[in-house]
Design a protein around this motif. Structure first.
Motif, mmCIF file in Angstrom:
data_model
loop_
_atom_site.group_PDB
_atom_site.id
_atom_site.type_symbol
_atom_site.label_atom_id
_atom_site.label_comp_id
_atom_site.label_asym_id
_atom_site.label_seq_id
_atom_site.Cartn_x
_atom_site.Cartn_y
_atom_site.Cartn_z
ATOM 1 N N ALA A 21 1.074 -1.074 -0.017
ATOM 2 C CA ALA A 21 0.024 -0.043 -0.133
ATOM 3 C C ALA A 21 0.870 1.178 0.054
ATOM 4 O O ALA A 21 0.696 2.272 -0.832
ATOM 5 C CB ALA A 21 -0.998 -0.036 1.214
ATOM 6 N N ALA A 22 2.035 1.131 0.662
ATOM 7 C CA ALA A 22 2.958 2.406 0.795
ATOM 8 C C ALA A 22 3.590 2.730 -0.684
ATOM 9 O O ALA A 22 3.561 3.655 -0.853
ATOM 10 C CB ALA A 22 4.069 2.127 1.930
ATOM 11 N N GLY A 23 3.870 1.492 -1.311
ATOM 12 C CA GLY A 23 4.511 1.573 -2.371
ATOM 13 C C GLY A 23 3.547 2.326 -3.593
ATOM 14 O O GLY A 23 4.000 3.016 -4.490
ATOM 15 N N VAL A 24 2.276 1.676 -3.559
ATOM 16 C CA VAL A 24 1.223 2.161 -4.399
ATOM 17 C C VAL A 24 0.919 3.881 -4.263
ATOM 18 O O VAL A 24 0.818 4.449 -5.108
ATOM 19 C CB VAL A 24 -0.100 1.466 -4.116
ATOM 20 C CG1 VAL A 24 -1.437 2.058 -4.822
ATOM 21 C CG2 VAL A 24 0.208 -0.044 -4.731
ATOM 22 N N LYS A 25 0.996 3.950 -2.991
ATOM 23 C CA LYS A 25 0.539 5.385 -2.554
ATOM 24 C C LYS A 25 1.712 6.276 -3.140
ATOM 25 O O LYS A 25 1.545 7.285 -3.878
ATOM 26 C CB LYS A 25 0.710 5.466 -1.080
ATOM 27 C CG LYS A 25 0.215 7.207 -0.480
ATOM 28 C CD LYS A 25 0.150 7.279 0.905
ATOM 29 C CE LYS A 25 -0.210 8.552 1.450
ATOM 30 N NZ LYS A 25 -0.348 8.643 2.678
ATOM 31 N N ILE A 26 2.877 5.934 -3.007
ATOM 32 C CA ILE A 26 4.181 6.754 -3.371
ATOM 33 C C ILE A 26 4.143 6.866 -4.837
ATOM 34 O O ILE A 26 4.384 8.025 -5.388
ATOM 35 C CB ILE A 26 5.464 6.088 -3.041
ATOM 36 C CG1 ILE A 26 5.700 6.168 -1.566
ATOM 37 C CG2 ILE A 26 6.681 6.538 -3.727
ATOM 38 C CD1 ILE A 26 6.903 5.467 -0.911
ATOM 39 N N LEU A 27 3.999 5.874 -5.557
ATOM 40 C CA LEU A 27 3.813 5.856 -7.178
ATOM 41 C C LEU A 27 2.699 6.771 -7.534
ATOM 42 O O LEU A 27 2.821 7.498 -8.800
ATOM 43 C CB LEU A 27 3.835 4.398 -7.724
ATOM 44 C CG LEU A 27 5.230 3.592 -7.408
ATOM 45 C CD1 LEU A 27 4.876 2.151 -7.863
ATOM 46 C CD2 LEU A 27 6.488 4.218 -8.135
ATOM 47 N N ALA A 28 1.644 6.541 -6.873
ATOM 48 C CA ALA A 28 0.369 7.415 -7.283
ATOM 49 C C ALA A 28 0.782 8.705 -7.197
ATOM 50 O O ALA A 28 0.062 9.471 -7.936
ATOM 51 C CB ALA A 28 -0.818 6.467 -6.396
ATOM 52 N N GLN A 29 1.235 8.996 -5.838
ATOM 53 C CA GLN A 29 1.284 10.427 -5.839
ATOM 54 C C GLN A 29 2.349 11.083 -6.868
ATOM 55 O O GLN A 29 2.044 12.353 -7.269
ATOM 56 C CB GLN A 29 1.870 10.628 -4.249
ATOM 57 C CG GLN A 29 0.523 10.570 -3.193
ATOM 58 C CD GLN A 29 1.067 10.825 -1.688
ATOM 59 O OE1 GLN A 29 2.220 10.646 -1.699
ATOM 60 N NE2 GLN A 29 0.085 10.742 -1.043
ATOM 61 N N HIS A 30 3.343 10.293 -6.966
ATOM 62 C CA HIS A 30 4.572 10.807 -7.944
ATOM 63 C C HIS A 30 3.882 10.970 -9.171
ATOM 64 O O HIS A 30 4.243 12.169 -9.970
ATOM 65 C CB HIS A 30 5.608 9.793 -8.165
ATOM 66 C CG HIS A 30 6.507 10.221 -8.966
ATOM 67 N ND1 HIS A 30 7.700 11.322 -8.703
ATOM 68 C CD2 HIS A 30 6.868 10.038 -10.147
ATOM 69 C CE1 HIS A 30 8.369 11.707 -9.584
ATOM 70 N NE2 HIS A 30 7.989 10.558 -10.767
ATOM 71 N N TYR A 31 2.954 10.306 -9.801
ATOM 72 C CA TYR A 31 2.309 10.407 -11.194
ATOM 73 C C TYR A 31 1.059 10.934 -11.114
ATOM 74 O O TYR A 31 0.353 10.912 -12.510
ATOM 75 C CB TYR A 31 2.232 9.006 -11.705
ATOM 76 C CG TYR A 31 3.632 8.410 -12.052
ATOM 77 C CD1 TYR A 31 4.533 8.966 -13.069
ATOM 78 C CD2 TYR A 31 3.916 7.268 -11.344
ATOM 79 C CE1 TYR A 31 5.972 8.476 -13.310
ATOM 80 C CE2 TYR A 31 5.492 6.731 -11.539
ATOM 81 C CZ TYR A 31 6.206 7.236 -12.702
ATOM 82 O OH TYR A 31 7.666 6.900 -13.065
ATOM 83 N N LYS A 32 0.602 11.413 -9.861
ATOM 84 C CA LYS A 32 -0.731 12.038 -9.894
ATOM 85 C C LYS A 32 -1.851 11.332 -10.192
ATOM 86 O O LYS A 32 -2.730 11.628 -10.972
ATOM 87 C CB LYS A 32 -0.710 13.332 -10.773
ATOM 88 C CG LYS A 32 0.278 14.531 -9.828
ATOM 89 C CD LYS A 32 0.317 15.577 -10.828
ATOM 90 C CE LYS A 32 1.195 16.667 -10.113
ATOM 91 N NZ LYS A 32 2.628 16.432 -9.899
ATOM 92 N N ILE A 33 -1.830 10.013 -9.750
ATOM 93 C CA ILE A 33 -3.084 9.031 -10.101
ATOM 94 C C ILE A 33 -3.905 9.252 -9.332
ATOM 95 O O ILE A 33 -3.541 8.992 -7.854
ATOM 96 C CB ILE A 33 -2.194 7.529 -10.318
ATOM 97 C CG1 ILE A 33 -1.213 7.403 -11.292
ATOM 98 C CG2 ILE A 33 -3.364 6.633 -10.383
ATOM 99 C CD1 ILE A 33 -0.573 6.197 -11.495
ATOM 100 N N ASN A 34 -5.174 9.386 -9.486
ATOM 101 C CA ASN A 34 -6.077 9.371 -8.565
ATOM 102 C C ASN A 34 -6.850 8.128 -7.946
ATOM 103 O O ASN A 34 -7.386 8.099 -6.627
ATOM 104 C CB ASN A 34 -7.507 10.251 -9.300
ATOM 105 C CG ASN A 34 -6.859 11.665 -9.776
ATOM 106 O OD1 ASN A 34 -6.904 11.555 -11.074
ATOM 107 N ND2 ASN A 34 -6.640 12.729 -8.928
#
Length: 202
Positions: free
Chosen positions: A131-144
């Protein structure tokens, strides 16, 4: 340990360089979406597999010890037959057998709970990492939104596989939107280089 986390983030982001432009172009004016195969990660990540293997090895060791204790109990029960019913020797041996059997049952119950708790902790801790990895990548690429999906192919020879395939929530997705490889890279750095899950990510 923070160095491992920062390095893991950089590695995962580098892995997903192809995702950002594709997602941005396709979803420029609306919400941006990606997918991740959590089941695949649990099944294939080396760090997680290593943790599960330790539990399995512990179970094998306990099984060997358990068999030895069962043999002891069997021998004690056989010895009981050599005494006359009602004699002091019989009573003493009977109590010994009952005590051994009770202790064996208690040891088995405790070990089962210990292993079940360890397995649950492996899944809990590593899901937090995922979940932490997903959050980091999503925030970096501005994925909603990141959806969980199952990449397993249906096997006509296995009924359960077909049922899982039919019940998939996502029927189609662009491969470029799959952040599973990036999360796998993130976990490799956190779990393997960071000491098999010793690093806490929040």
């Amino acid at each position: 340990m923070r160095r491992f986390v920062l390095s893991a983030i950089a590695l995962a982001i580098t892995t997903l360089t192809v995702l950002a432009p594709t997602a941005a172009t396709a979803q420029e004016s609306g919400h941006r979406i990606a997918v991740v195969d959590v089941a695949y990660i649990f099944k294939n990540n080396n760090g997680i597999k290593s943790q599960v293997k330790q539990v399995e090895q512990n179970l094998k060791t306990f099984d060997a010890e358990l068999q030895a204790k069962r043999n002891e109990l069997k021998n004690a029960a056989e010895k009981l037959k050599t005494f006359q019913v009602g004699s002091s020797d019989y009573t003493s041996q009977e109590e010994k057998v009952a005590s051994m059997e009770s202790k064996l049952r208690l040891d088995m119950a405790r070990k089962r709970k210990e292993l079940a708790d360890r397995e649950a902790k492996i899944y809990y801790d590593n899901y937090q990492h995922i979940a932490a990895g997903v959050k980091i990548l999503a925030q970096h690429y501005k994925i909603n939104l990141v959806l969980r999906y199952n990449s397993e192919d249906m096997d006509l020879q296995k009924g359960e596989s077909v049922i899982r395939g039919v019940m998939k929530n996502i029927v189609y997705h662009d491969e470029a939107l799959d952040m599973t490889p990036g999360v796998m890279q993130y976990l490799d750095k956190i779990l393997v280089a960071g000491g098999e899950g010793s690093t806490t990510v929040k």
